[in-house]
Design a protein around this motif. Structure first.
Motif, PDB file in Angstrom:
ATOM      1  N   ILE A 152      23.668 -27.913  49.948  1.00  0.00           N
ATOM      2  CA  ILE A 152      23.052 -28.846  48.993  1.00  0.00           C
ATOM      3  C   ILE A 152      24.044 -29.275  47.916  1.00  0.00           C
ATOM      4  O   ILE A 152      24.056 -30.421  47.490  1.00  0.00           O
ATOM      5  CB  ILE A 152      21.799 -28.201  48.364  1.00  0.00           C
ATOM      6  CG1 ILE A 152      20.714 -28.114  49.438  1.00  0.00           C
ATOM      7  CG2 ILE A 152      21.311 -28.977  47.152  1.00  0.00           C
ATOM      8  CD1 ILE A 152      19.490 -27.376  49.022  1.00  0.00           C
ATOM      9  N   CYS A 153      24.883 -28.363  47.501  1.00  0.00           N
ATOM     10  CA  CYS A 153      25.855 -28.693  46.449  1.00  0.00           C
ATOM     11  C   CYS A 153      27.227 -28.161  46.865  1.00  0.00           C
ATOM     12  O   CYS A 153      27.604 -27.042  46.508  1.00  0.00           O
ATOM     13  CB  CYS A 153      25.408 -28.082  45.123  1.00  0.00           C
ATOM     14  SG  CYS A 153      26.456 -28.620  43.766  1.00  0.00           S
ATOM     15  N   PRO A 154      27.965 -28.982  47.640  1.00  0.00           N
ATOM     16  CA  PRO A 154      29.204 -28.467  48.246  1.00  0.00           C
ATOM     17  C   PRO A 154      30.278 -28.036  47.242  1.00  0.00           C
ATOM     18  O   PRO A 154      31.169 -27.275  47.605  1.00  0.00           O
ATOM     19  CB  PRO A 154      29.715 -29.660  49.074  1.00  0.00           C
ATOM     20  CG  PRO A 154      28.527 -30.539  49.270  1.00  0.00           C
ATOM     21  CD  PRO A 154      27.654 -30.343  48.074  1.00  0.00           C
ATOM     22  N   ILE A 155      30.209 -28.482  46.007  1.00  0.00           N
ATOM     23  CA  ILE A 155      31.293 -28.122  45.086  1.00  0.00           C
ATOM     24  C   ILE A 155      31.094 -26.759  44.429  1.00  0.00           C
ATOM     25  O   ILE A 155      31.978 -26.292  43.707  1.00  0.00           O
ATOM     26  CB  ILE A 155      31.486 -29.182  43.983  1.00  0.00           C
ATOM     27  CG1 ILE A 155      30.184 -29.409  43.217  1.00  0.00           C
ATOM     28  CG2 ILE A 155      32.034 -30.484  44.570  1.00  0.00           C
ATOM     29  CD1 ILE A 155      30.348 -30.305  42.007  1.00  0.00           C
ATOM     30  N   ILE A 156      29.973 -26.106  44.677  1.00  0.00           N
ATOM     31  CA  ILE A 156      29.806 -24.768  44.078  1.00  0.00           C
ATOM     32  C   ILE A 156      30.697 -23.773  44.805  1.00  0.00           C
ATOM     33  O   ILE A 156      30.774 -23.779  46.025  1.00  0.00           O
ATOM     34  CB  ILE A 156      28.359 -24.254  44.204  1.00  0.00           C
ATOM     35  CG1 ILE A 156      27.411 -25.164  43.450  1.00  0.00           C
ATOM     36  CG2 ILE A 156      28.225 -22.846  43.662  1.00  0.00           C
ATOM     37  CD1 ILE A 156      26.016 -24.590  43.358  1.00  0.00           C
ATOM     38  N   ASN A 157      31.326 -22.924  44.038  1.00  0.00           N
ATOM     39  CA  ASN A 157      32.121 -21.858  44.640  1.00  0.00           C
ATOM     40  C   ASN A 157      31.171 -20.744  45.084  1.00  0.00           C
ATOM     41  O   ASN A 157      30.682 -19.972  44.270  1.00  0.00           O
ATOM     42  CB  ASN A 157      33.117 -21.331  43.606  1.00  0.00           C
ATOM     43  CG  ASN A 157      34.034 -20.275  44.191  1.00  0.00           C
ATOM     44  OD1 ASN A 157      33.903 -19.920  45.360  1.00  0.00           O
ATOM     45  ND2 ASN A 157      34.961 -19.802  43.380  1.00  0.00           N
ATOM     46  N   THR A 158      30.914 -20.695  46.387  1.00  0.00           N
ATOM     47  CA  THR A 158      30.028 -19.633  46.889  1.00  0.00           C
ATOM     48  C   THR A 158      30.835 -18.516  47.523  1.00  0.00           C
ATOM     49  O   THR A 158      30.280 -17.648  48.185  1.00  0.00           O
ATOM     50  CB  THR A 158      29.029 -20.185  47.929  1.00  0.00           C
ATOM     51  OG1 THR A 158      29.766 -20.917  48.897  1.00  0.00           O
ATOM     52  CG2 THR A 158      28.001 -21.077  47.290  1.00  0.00           C
ATOM     53  N   SER A 159      32.151 -18.544  47.335  1.00  0.00           N
ATOM     54  CA  SER A 159      32.966 -17.490  47.941  1.00  0.00           C
ATOM     55  C   SER A 159      32.779 -16.202  47.149  1.00  0.00           C
ATOM     56  O   SER A 159      32.205 -16.186  46.064  1.00  0.00           O
ATOM     57  CB  SER A 159      34.438 -17.901  47.920  1.00  0.00           C
ATOM     58  OG  SER A 159      34.926 -17.803  46.601  1.00  0.00           O
ATOM     59  N   GLY A 160      33.305 -15.131  47.714  1.00  0.00           N
ATOM     60  CA  GLY A 160      33.157 -13.840  47.045  1.00  0.00           C
ATOM     61  C   GLY A 160      34.175 -13.636  45.940  1.00  0.00           C
ATOM     62  O   GLY A 160      34.090 -12.670  45.186  1.00  0.00           O
TER      63      GLY A 160
END
Ligand SMILES: Cc1cc2nc3c(=O)[nH]c(=O)nc-3n(C[C@H](O)[C@H](O)[C@H](O)COP(=O)(O)OP(=O)(O)OC[C@H]3O[C@@H](n4cnc5c(N)ncnc54)[C@H](O)[C@@H]3O)c2cc1C
Lengths: 412, 924
Positions: A152-160
């Motif tokens: 939904i929001c590709p620019i969020i850093n969802t990495s660990g």
């Protein structure tokens, strides 16, 4: 140089050629509304529209809708935890969905959804709890894992590899943003058309009282008599009620917000994170609009402390690494009126014909039409509308709090 | 090329190559992108956001309103002013229309922050600021001087004379003396915000101008957080344009800016020049450009042009028209001709450069940020500081002083250096706009906002400049109205028939110029965003393969999986081992507060719901803290250390909140109490040794300690030593098992932990993490504050009425317990929930509803409460949950439904204590 003919998002719809008259105050009104912010104006609108009450003045100490209405970050959502809150905010959201037509004004209501991020085990519990409650209340809500958040929001850093990794989020697709000035002016134009007097540069400084009734208000533009008084003065409500000897558990705090320059679209939704303290949307023209929590001290200064902004920038860059070289263009603050349970105060006062609406704190913009509807009903019937009845002033004596401060709650 | 020989301070000996809008050009060190473009004859930079009108370069520094560019290389940066970008080799940029573009990669640069304290901060190194800094430094003050440009001198062009010498020699001497006096002098440093009490933020640009030569270790930008006793605002003034039809074309520029291009960069911005002015200063620009070879015509709005200047102009061959105004321009990509009305009627002047000057706006932003009052000055035609703000003074042009002699005096007092003779200033003609088509008269050029738009706003009923700004969007663009703000007020006043003094301006807000997010974030990113807290055993946990959990700022081991184990199996093993043998936990993150003083007991009695002052030395008591609303805030144990000293523990996440809470009461409500609070969380490490075999382990390690129930009962603590190191042991149990909490100075924590493990080895001692801790406590019905409570739960709701004193006169929260709502039978109460199928683990957070035999009804569905904790139990061999349920205790034995993933899971309400309800295990 770009040779496109219209830059994306550069243009906003024009305002109409006529907005409102600037009348001299009359001697008397059936209803005097103190405070020409969003709530005061919406209340006047529904008084006229739903109840046919138009001998009304809205008294504003400065320029119309120049308080929090002009300063907020325009988040609109209804995914509140408690039934009482969900009911009023969902009522408001439904009204938002038809408001553009009702007002005949392009308010740019854009339902782009809101993600409330979870970063810890407790965030996850709280999020699931809120989503489950929303669903049972008939409010659109989902719990999403990190991959769906990223979709939904590709620019969020969802990495660990960030300090507090994103573990998931709640999502309300119907949430959105609107243009605050357009909303305020849309209401103002309608109420002016209905014959309501919008009186600016008119500060209420006191009241004339007869027993448990108020007979008029003292203002910087002279005394004005009234049948009913409706307080919509946000952060200044406690100051006004003090004049009547009524104590309210309100604390006024600075709340800051900021914008970047105009940027090509990168951020399609609204993201809020309580744990790292920031929320962001990208407004219609392309600027990033952000805010965080209140400054902790009390004040009426309409400005906050800079470390709050620095902290919020750190959180923003942490969650959105691409924001690093976006620029802070302007920051500002409003005064928000916060109650002990972070829920509003709407309804009766010890004075028979004085009604209060305050305490919306960091989140009252989204309530604007819903509150206006219910407060107008309250004034017209002399009895709280069912949606605002739980928010009575006397709940602080009875203990029937609606605690939106709690762990599961979200500000704004 | 427009570079003129003999002018400018750029390093013409070295050539830099750059690319703009896909074409390659050259420039020199010392250039800005704008000066280099002008040097190459490029005026067209971008286009306007709404109408797509071509835009050029309208000024030479931060007041520029038109030349917005996107940097692509060395690293993408959105929307910068070409006038402020220092040229470096390999720079790639393009002109912008409306929106900038963010990089898709992470920014590799580093940013940081520095705190500076000083007696005097001078903002602006123009003549006023330099002299003010010098005076302060000579008086022995500690001085910081910041200035946003690349070198000192401010608006001095180099043509002026000070004390009989060229002005820039004077500047160099002052700079040198400042250095000798130890003044911290920072160029390329923009003060961008002023807050209360002399707090100023300044951004220093440290590497961009060095290009590839920038040292790798140097941070790109630094935010200086400066605290000064005195702040001197010497930020100068910016020229104010005059609005006329088609005033937005490339080749239309502020007059002083053209002078700046000539003297600073050696660039002649046009050959056929028209100067349109209502102020004397533009004559200097006209003469300088004429001197450099341009053909110049000057149009002065005023009926009587300044005599001395007019004479000089005549000598230089500059034609001067009095009572003349520009009414329009021609030219698409660059101005081609100027249309004007003179006393002789309309004329058309061919031109490739039109310079404009409508007088000066003092740069009052920083003064205004700190709420310094501004007032309209009719002579200036602008707003300037009126009131004095404590500790803040505005001097020089920032205060409206426009002649050099006056500016020097502002900076240095009566003994100021003497300015060379200049023609005396004559009054500025205050003109906001000329006649002409208001549709094409741009007030805010960036936003394409015109006089017509202001007219519409006024016609719509708007009377406040704030409303007009919002209606027209004037002042909301990248330049935040630096040049358009006063004009908009003036034109609005004119259209309303009001006085500009009564209308005022819109409020100035930080930052003065845009600041990158990353610069404000500084080093507070990644690991340092919120520095990680670890216990002294962290390395051991890592080596033992722990999986960590964030709890507040701490990293805590959640469980220690063995090869092949997932969390559930690891936790079941850890639980079983602890309940049947012995387990050990690193509980060091527990908040600990040392409370000392003769009134310590009084303070604790007022804050805890139960009595603490009656606790005997050597004993421990569990306590609950409530907020004013009577809802549980935190809990923990209290150890009485001696008559005037207690040690209390808080939850890991609540430690700071509790300390703040206690300090708030102490400092604001009860300052008379003689108590001191000290956080000792990190000083003490704590290891609960838990389980039926714990006595053997602890007894073996601490040979001097009598660990028997009689000598060392439950809820007591004892001090002992191990190899001379003091150790404190407490009989506290968060699991219902026999347990000893071993406390030691954190310095010795790893050694003691190893000793306990060694001693426990033959008992199969099992280290366990927070998850097992949670399961064990949940089996006993012990709530976790913040997980099983949410700020709406009272001690009574938790079934802990016993912890609320009936004897004490008062304590925080007591009054709230008597409110009607606290006695509402429908309050949610703490209970257990057993899924009837014996298999389903209810997700934490699930809502609970009445039995629905026909599936979930349509919303709204009334909710009874929610699942707060939920686990698999090794002991019970089944999943179980804790929950808050309306009227829960009265409903024990009843069934409810829990919606889970679209289905309903049936569950039985039960008592919270599921394991060892008799409490038989705690004494072993
Ligand atoms: C920075 C910021 C961000 C926010 N973000 C959001 C958000 O994203 N979403 C959301 O839902 N809410 C948000 N809010 C909260 C929201 O703005 C407020 O809750 C809401 O605007 C309050 O109602 P109002 O519009 O009537 O208040 P206001 O606009 O403040 O109206 C009160 C009016 O009363 C006038 N007044 C006061 N005293 C007197 C007197 N004595 N006489 C006459 N007039 C008087 C004031 O001048 C003012 O105009 C935010 C607030 C701020 C400050």
């Amino acid at each position: 140089m770009n040779d496109v003919t219209t830059a994306p998002g550069a243009d906003l719809p024009e305002h109409p050629d006529f907005l409102w008259r600037n009348p001299e105050p009359k001697k008397n009104y059936d209803v005097v509304i103190i405070g020409g912010g969003g709530h005061g104006l919406a209340t006047a609108h529904y008084l006229a529209k739903n109840h046919g009450i138009t001998n009304v003045a809205v008294l504003e100490k400065g320029w119309l809708a120049g308080g929090n209405m002009a300063r907020n970050t325009t988040l609109i959502r209804s995914n509140y935890l408690w039934d009482e809150s969900a009911a009023i905010y969902e009522h408001a959201l439904k009204l938002w969905e038809g408001l553009e037509d009702d007002l005949g004004y392009p308010i740019l209501f854009s339902q782009r959804g809101v993600l409330n991020l979870a970063h810890t085990e407790q965030d996850i519990r709280d999020s699931v709890r809120r989503v489950e409650a929303n669903k049972l209340n008939g409010i659109d809500a989902e719990w999403l894992g990190p991959d769906e958040v990223k979709r939904i929001c590709p620019i969020i850093n969802t990495s660990g590899d960030i300090r507090y990794p994103v573990r998931g989020a709640t999502y309300q697709p119907r949430a959105g943003i609107a243009k605050h000035d357009y909303v305020a002016w849309g209401f103002a134009r309608r109420v002016d058309e209905a014959g309501v007097d919008l009186i600016q540069d008119c500060e209420v400084t006191g009241f004339t009282v007869d027993g448990d009734r108020v007979t008029g208000v003292r203002t910087s533009r002279g005394d004005i008599g009234c049948g009913t008084v409706a307080l919509c003065a946000a952060g200044h409500t406690s100051v006004l009620l003090d004049e009547l000897g009524v104590r309210t558990p309100l604390q006024s705090h600075p709340l800051q917000a900021l914008v970047s320059e105009l940027l090509e679209p990168v951020h399609p939704t609204i993201v809020m994170s309580n744990a790292v303290h920031v929320y962001v949307s990208q407004a219609h023209k392309g600027e990033l609009v952000m805010g965080a929590g209140v400054d902790s001290y009390n004040g009426y200064g309409q400005r906050g402390a800079f470390h709050i902004i620095e902290r919020q920038m750190a959180a923003a860059v942490e969650l959105f690494p691409v924001f690093a070289r976006a620029h802070l263009l302007r920051s500002w603050a409003g005064i928000v009126d916060v109650t002990p349970d972070a829920s509003p105060i709407v309804g009766h006062t010890p004075y028979e014909n004085v009604f209060v609406n305050a305490g919306w704190g960091t989140g009252g913009f989204k309530a604007t039409p819903g509150l206006g509807w219910c407060f107008a009903h309250t004034i017209a019937h002399g009895q709280p509308h069912p949606y605002v009845a739980p928010f009575s002033l006397d709940r602080f004596t009875t203990g029937a709090l609606v605690d939106e401060h709690g762990a599961a709650a979200v500000a704004h | 090329m427009s570079r003129v020989h003999g002018y400018g301070r750029v390093e013409t000996g070295r050539t830099l190559t750059f690319t703009f809008d896909g074409r390659t050009y050259t420039g020199h060190p010392g250039d800005t992108l704008a000066s280099a473009l002008l040097a190459n004859g490029v005026h067209l930079v971008g286009s306007s956001v709404k109408l797509g009108r071509p835009h050029g370069i309208s000024a030479a520094w931060t007041e520029d309103a038109t030349a917005l560019v996107q940097i692509e290389r060395p690293f993408p940066e959105p929307m910068l002013q070409a006038t402020t970008v220092e040229l470096v080799d390999g720079l790639v940029a393009r002109g912008l229309r409306g929106q900038g573009r963010l990089a898709s990669l992470a920014d590799p640069a580093r940013y940081d922050r520095q705190h500076t304290h000083t007696d005097t901060l001078v903002i602006g190194a123009g003549p006023a600021g330099l002299l003010a800094a010098l005076a302060a430094a000579r008086a022995g003050e500690d001085v910081v001087l910041v200035d946003d440009r690349s070198c000192a001198g401010g608006a001095l062009t180099g043509t002026e004379v000070v004390d009989g010498r060229p002005a820039l020699e004077f500047v160099a001497d002052v700079v040198e003396e400042l250095a000798r006096l130890g003044v911290r002098h920072l160029q390329r440093t923009t003060a961008f915000g002023q807050y209360d009490d002399g707090f100023v933020l300044a951004l220093q640009r440290r590497t961009d101008h060095l290009g590839a030569a920038a040292p790798a270790h140097r941070g790109r930008q630094r935010v200086h957080r400066i605290r000064a006793l005195k702040v001197v605002v010497a930020t100068g003034a910016q020229e104010r344009p005059i609005v006329f039809a088609d005033n937005d074309r490339p080749g239309i520029m502020l007059a002083a800016s053209a002078r700046d291009y000539l003297h600073r960069y050696g660039v002649l911005a046009g050959r056929e020049v028209v100067v349109f002015t209502s102020d004397d200063a533009a004559y200097a620009a006209a003469l300088d450009l004429a001197g450099a070879g341009s053909e110049v015509t000057l149009l002065d709005v005023r009926d009587a042009p300044p005599r001395e200047w007019a004479a000089r102009a005549a000598d230089a061959g500059v034609a001067v028209h009095a009572s003349a105004v520009v009414t329009g321009t021609e030219g698409e990509q660059r101005v081609r001709a100027v249309l004007a009305r003179t006393v002789d009627g309309g004329i058309r002047l061919p031109a490739d450069l039109l310079l404009v000057s409508g007088g000066w706006n003092p740069v009052v932003h920083l003064f205004s940020h700190a709420r310094g009052a501004l007032a309209y000055d009719p002579e200036l035609g602008s707003f300037r500081p009126t009131s004095s703000l404590p500790g803040v003074t505005a001097i020089g042009a920032a205060n409206g002083t426009l002649d050099l002699a006056g500016v020097l005096r502002d900076g240095a007092g009566p003994d100021a250096p003497v300015a060379g003779p200049e023609p005396a200033r004559t009054p500025t003609g205050i003109v906001w706009r000329t006649e002409g088509d208001p549709d094409r008269q741009f007030v805010d050029i960036q936003r394409d906002a015109t006089v017509t738009d202001i007219g519409r706003a006024v016609g719509a009923g708007l009377r406040s400049v704030e409303h007009v700004k919002r209606y027209t969007t004037i002042g909301t663009a990248h330049d935040q109205g630096k040049t358009s703000g006063v004009l908009a007020s003036g034109i609005t006043a004119e259209l309303l028939g009001a006085r500009i003094e009564d209308l005022g301006t819109t409020t100035y807000r930080p930052p003065y110029t845009p600041v990158a997010f990353a610069a404000l974030a500084g080093r507070s990113r990644g690991e340092l965003f919120d520095p990680v807290r670890t216990t002294p055993l962290h390395e051991w946990h890592v080596a033992a393969g722990a999986v960590f959990e964030d709890v507040g700022q701490w990293k805590r081991p959640r469980y220690y999986p063995r090869p092949g184990e997932d969390m559930d199996t690891a936790v079941l093993r850890e639980c079983a081992a602890t309940r049947s043998g012995v387990g050990i936990l690193d509980g060091s993150t527990l908040g600990k507060i040392d409370v000392q003083g003769p009134d310590a007991g009084v303070l604790l009695d007022r804050l805890y719901t139960n009595m603490m002052s009656t606790l005997k030395v050597g004993r421990v008591r569990y306590g609950v803290l409530c907020g004013n609303d009577g809802m549980v805030l935190d809990d923990g144990t209290v150890l009485r250390i001696d008559e005037h000293r207690y040690l209390l523990t808080t939850t890991t996440g609540g430690a700071a909140t509790v300390l703040d809470w206690m300090e708030e009461w102490l400092q604001t409500e009860w300052p008379e109490l003689r108590v001191h609070l000290t956080s000792v969380t990190e000083q003490w490490s704590v290891f609960p040794v838990v389980g039926p075999r714990s006595r053997e382990v602890v007894g073996e390690v601490f040979a001097d300690l009598d660990v028997g129930n009689d000598a060392f009962p439950f809820m007591a603590w004892r001090d002992t030593t191990l190899d001379g190191v003091p150790v404190r042991v407490a009989r506290i149990s968060f699991s219902g098992e026999l347990a000893y909490e071993v406390n030691v100075c954190s310095w010795y924590a790893p050694a003691l932990w190893t000793r306990l493990l060694a001693a426990g080895q033959r008992h199969g001692i099992t280290p366990y993490g927070t998850e097992t801790m949670h399961v064990l406590r949940a089996e006993k019905g012990y709530p976790i504050i913040g997980q099983d409570t949410d700020g709406t739960v009272s001690p009574q709701d938790l079934g802990m009425s016993w912890v609320v004193s009936k004897k004490k006169d008062d304590f925080v929260g007591k009054r709230s317990f008597s409110r009607p709502e606290n006695h509402n039978p429908l309050r949610k109460q703490f209970v257990s929930l057993l899924p009837v199928d014996g298999r389903t683990r209810l997700p934490e957070g699930s809502q609970i509803v009445e039995l629905c035999d026909d599936g979930l009804p349509e919303p709204p569905v009334p909710m009874l409460g929610h699942v707060t904790s939920s686990y698999h139990s090794a002991e019970l061999a089944r999943p179980f949950a804790l929950a808050l349920v309306k009227n829960g205790r009265a409903r024990i034995g009843e069934l409810v439904d829990v919606p889970v993933d679209g289905a309903l899971v049936r569950a039985l309400i039960g008592d919270t204590v599921l394991v060892d309800p008799e409490g038989a295990r705690r004494d072993g």
